[in-house]
Scaffold this active site. Structure first.
Site, PDB file in Angstrom:
ATOM      1  CD  GLU A  94      -2.948  -0.989   2.304  1.00 10.41           C
ATOM      2  OE1 GLU A  94      -4.036  -0.410   2.236  1.00 10.41           O
ATOM      3  OE2 GLU A  94      -2.540  -1.576   3.320  1.00 10.41           O
ATOM      4  CB  CYS A 107       2.889   7.655   3.023  1.00  5.61           C
ATOM      5  SG  CYS A 107       3.041   6.524   4.409  1.00  5.61           S
ATOM      6  CB  CYS A 114       4.088  -4.596  10.235  1.00 10.51           C
ATOM      7  SG  CYS A 114       5.346  -3.866  11.310  1.00 10.51           S
ATOM      8  CB  CYS A 118       2.542  -0.983  17.287  1.00 16.83           C
ATOM      9  SG  CYS A 118       4.319  -0.831  17.006  1.00 16.83           S
ATOM     10  CB  CYS A 121      -0.308  -0.110  14.337  1.00 20.73           C
ATOM     11  SG  CYS A 121       0.020  -0.007  12.575  1.00 20.73           S
ATOM     12  CD  GLU A 168      10.995  -0.398  11.972  1.00 22.68           C
ATOM     13  OE1 GLU A 168      10.020   0.185  12.469  1.00 22.68           O
ATOM     14  OE2 GLU A 168      12.062   0.179  11.683  1.00 22.68           O
ATOM     15  CB  SER A 222       7.113   5.333  16.183  1.00 18.37           C
ATOM     16  OG  SER A 222       6.961   5.680  14.823  1.00 18.37           O
ATOM     17  CG  LEU A 223       9.062   8.048  22.686  1.00 15.60           C
ATOM     18  CD1 LEU A 223      10.157   7.004  22.885  1.00 15.60           C
ATOM     19  CD2 LEU A 223       9.568   9.434  23.128  1.00 15.60           C
ATOM     20  CB  CYS A 346      -0.752   7.392  11.026  1.00 10.88           C
ATOM     21  SG  CYS A 346       0.255   8.706  10.403  1.00 10.88           S
TER      22      CYS A 346
HETATM   23  N1  SAH Z   1       7.139   0.874  11.599  1.00 12.68           N
HETATM   24  C1  SAH Z   1       7.546   2.244  11.422  1.00 12.68           C
HETATM   25  C2  SAH Z   1       6.950   2.852  10.171  1.00 12.68           C
HETATM   26  C3  SAH Z   1       5.442   3.045  10.224  1.00 12.68           C
HETATM   27  S1  SAH Z   1       5.130   4.726  10.451  1.00 12.68           S
HETATM   28  C4  SAH Z   1       7.210   3.043  12.671  1.00 12.68           C
HETATM   29  O1  SAH Z   1       6.536   2.505  13.536  1.00 12.68           O
HETATM   30  O2  SAH Z   1       7.673   4.172  12.803  1.00 12.68           O
HETATM   31  C5  SAH Z   1       3.517   4.696  10.980  1.00 12.68           C
HETATM   32  C6  SAH Z   1       3.280   5.741  12.072  1.00 12.68           C
HETATM   33  O3  SAH Z   1       1.886   5.673  12.398  1.00 12.68           O
HETATM   34  C7  SAH Z   1       4.039   5.429  13.348  1.00 12.68           C
HETATM   35  O4  SAH Z   1       4.555   6.609  13.896  1.00 12.68           O
HETATM   36  C8  SAH Z   1       2.958   4.873  14.264  1.00 12.68           C
HETATM   37  O5  SAH Z   1       3.251   5.147  15.610  1.00 12.68           O
HETATM   38  C9  SAH Z   1       1.735   5.599  13.787  1.00 12.68           C
HETATM   39  N2  SAH Z   1       0.500   4.866  14.053  1.00 12.68           N
HETATM   40  C10 SAH Z   1       0.318   3.539  14.098  1.00 12.68           C
HETATM   41  N3  SAH Z   1      -0.971   3.249  14.356  1.00 12.68           N
HETATM   42  C11 SAH Z   1      -1.621   4.431  14.465  1.00 12.68           C
HETATM   43  C12 SAH Z   1      -2.972   4.791  14.701  1.00 12.68           C
HETATM   44  N4  SAH Z   1      -3.922   3.869  14.860  1.00 12.68           N
HETATM   45  N5  SAH Z   1      -3.280   6.097  14.723  1.00 12.68           N
HETATM   46  C13 SAH Z   1      -2.334   7.036  14.536  1.00 12.68           C
HETATM   47  N6  SAH Z   1      -1.051   6.762  14.284  1.00 12.68           N
HETATM   48  C14 SAH Z   1      -0.693   5.466  14.259  1.00 12.68           C
END
Ligand code: SAH
Length: 363
Positions: A94, A107, A114, A118, A121, A168, A222-223, A346
Site C-alpha cells: 500500500e 508514503c 509488519c 504495536c 496499529c 518497519e 515512533s515513541l 497512519c
Molecule cells: N514501523 C515504522 C513505520 C510506520 S510509520 C514506525 O513505527 O515508525 C507509521 C506511524 O503511524 C508510526 O509513527 C505509528 O506510531 C503511527 N501509528 C500507528 N498506528 C496508528 C494509529 N492507529 N493512529 C495514529 N497513528 C498510528
C-alpha cells in the site's frame, strides 16, 4: 527476479551495465534503460522507442520494469489517495499520496504487512508477509507519480517521501537504502535524501547504522510512551530495546545532524492512555535527561478502528499535551489526519478493500 525475469526497477545503473554486457550490448544502453524506467517512468520496454526493436524484445525476455500490479485506488474526500498493489506472489503493498498546497508527499511501504505488534496499529494485525525488494519499493513511487501526473510528466513541485507505510523500514535496511539511492539519482526520480523521512519503531542498532551514512534521509522515531512500563505494552519492540537504549541511539543520531537540521519523535495520542499531563511532563523530562535538543515532537491523533482497543484523545487534551511540551521548551506539532475515510491514515494500512470505501478506479 520475478517470474524468472530480473526486476530492473531495483537496479543501479552499474548493474544495468552488467546486464547489457551479458547480452552483448553497449553500456550506453544501460543508461537509456535507467532513464526509461526511472525518469520517464515507463513500465514496459516496448514503450522505450529509443531502443532498437530487437533490443526491446531481447531484454523483455530476461527482464521487466513492472513487478507490481495496481489492484485498486481509493480517493479520500480530502484528496488523499490510497493505492493497493500486489507483488508477483500476491502480497499486498500500500502506498498513499498526500497532496498539500506547496508540496506532495508519498508514503510508501517497506514491507508487506509488519511483524511488530504495536497495539494501536492496524497493520500489525496483518502480520508480516515479507520484506519488499528495492525494486518493489521504487516501483511504488513510479506507479503513484504516473497516476497523479501522467506517465513521465514532471512533478510540479518536488515530491517528499516518507517511509511510513506498511512495515518497519529498519527491518529491511539494505533494500530500503538501495531504493532510496536509486531514487535520488539525477538520471531517475531525483528525489534527494533531504526530501525523505524514514520512520522507525526503534530498531536501535539500525539507528546507529543510519546515523553513519554519508547522505542520509531524515529520521523519525515512533515513541508514543515516555517510560518502559507503558511502552512495553503499546510497542512490544520496547522489550527488546528499551526507552533508555532508544534515547541513547537518538542522542548519537542527533550528534550527526548538520546545522539547522532536526529530527522527529512521533507520539500517537491514545485517549486516557498516554495523553495525560503526567505523560507530557515525563516526556519533556526524558528528553532533558538525555540532552536531546534538536528534536520536534509530532503528535498524531489516534486513528481508531474496530479491531483496535483505543479511542482518540479529546481535542482539548491534545492541545494541553502540546502546551505542556512547549512550556518546557520542546517544539510540538499536532498532525492533521489525512485519508481517514479510505483507510489511508497512519496506522490504518491493512489492505482494506471493502466496497463501501468508494473505490474510484480499479486499474
Ligand atoms: N514501523 C515504522 C513505520 C510506520 S510509520 C514506525 O513505527 O515508525 C507509521 C506511524 O503511524 C508510526 O509513527 C505509528 O506510531 C503511527 N501509528 C500507528 N498506528 C496508528 C494509529 N492507529 N493512529 C495514529 N497513528 C498510528
Amino acid at each position: 527476479m520475478m517470474n524468472g525475469k530480473q526486476h530492473v526497477t531495483g537496479f543501479f545503473p552499474a548493474e544495468l551495465v552488467d546486464l547489457m554486457t551479458e547480452i552483448g550490448e553497449p553500456r550506453y544502453r544501460a543508461h537509456q534503460i535507467f532513464r526509461g524506467v526511472q525518469q520517464r517512468r515507463l513500465r514496459s520496454f516496448d514503450e522505450m522507442t529509443d531502443l532498437p526493436l530487437a533490443l526491446r524484445s531481447k531484454i523483455g525476455e530476461i527482464a521487466t520494469p513492472a513487478a507490481l500490479t495496481l489492484e485498486s485506488k481509493y480517493v479520500s474526500e480530502d484528496g488523499t489517495r490510497r493505492f493497493l498493489m500486489r507483488t508477483p506472489d500476491g502480497r499486498p503493498v500500500e502506498t498513499v499520496y498526500i497532496p498539500s498546497e506547496n508540496r506532495d508527499t508519498i508514503c510508501f511501504s517497506s514491507q508487506s504487512g509488519c511483524q511488530l505488534k504495536c497495539d494501536f496499529c492496524l497493520t500489525a494485525k496483518l502480520g508480516l508477509f515479507r520484506s519488499l525488494t528495492a525494486g518493489e519499493i521504487v516501483e511504488q513511487m513510479i506507479i503513484v507519480l504516473n497516476d497523479v501526473y501522467g506517465v513521465g510528466a514532471e512533478t510540479p513541485h518536488g515530491t517528499n517521501l516518507v517511509a511510513m507505510g506498511e512495515g518497519e523500514p529498519f527491518l529491511n535496511f539494505e533494500n530500503l537504502i538501495k531504493a532510496l539511492e536509486i531514487m535520488s539519482s539525477e538520471e531517475g526520480l531525483f528525489i534527494v535524501p533531504g526530501r525523505v523521512t524514514v520512520s522507525t519503531a526503534g530498531i536501535v542498532p539500525r539507528i546507529y547504522d543510519f546515523a553513519s551514512l554519508d547522505r542520509r534521509p531524515n529520521l523519525a522515531i515512533s515513541l508514543s510512551a515516555p517510560d518502559d512500563e507503558l511502552r512495553d505494552k503499546l510497542m512490544p519492540i520496547n522489550r527488546r530495546w528499551n526507552v533508555n537504549e532508544l534515547m541513547r541511539a537518538a542522542k548519537a543520531f542527533e550528534k550527526t545532524l548538520k546545522r539547522g537540521e532536526r529530527f522527529t519523535f512521533e507520539y500517537v495520542l491514545l485517549g486516557g492512555v498516554n495523553d495525560q499531563v503526567v505523560h507530557a511532563e515525563s516526556l519533556a523530562r526524558l528528553l532533558k535527561k538525555h540532552d536531546l535538543q534538536r528534536v520536534k515532537i509530532n503528535l498524531i491523533p489516534h486513528n481508531p478502528a474496530e479491531q483496535l482497543p483505543y479511542r482518540p484523545s479529546d481535542p482539548e487534551q491534545v492541545l494541553r499535551f502540546k502546551e505542556i511540551l512547549e512550556s518546557r521548551g520542546v517544539s510540538a506539532y499536532i498532525r492533521r489526519p489525512r485519508g481517514r475515510d479510505i483507510y489511508a491514515a497512519c496506522g490504518q494500512l491493512a489492505a482494506k478493500t471493502e466496497p463501501n470505501l468508494v473505490q474510484i478506479a480499479s486499474v
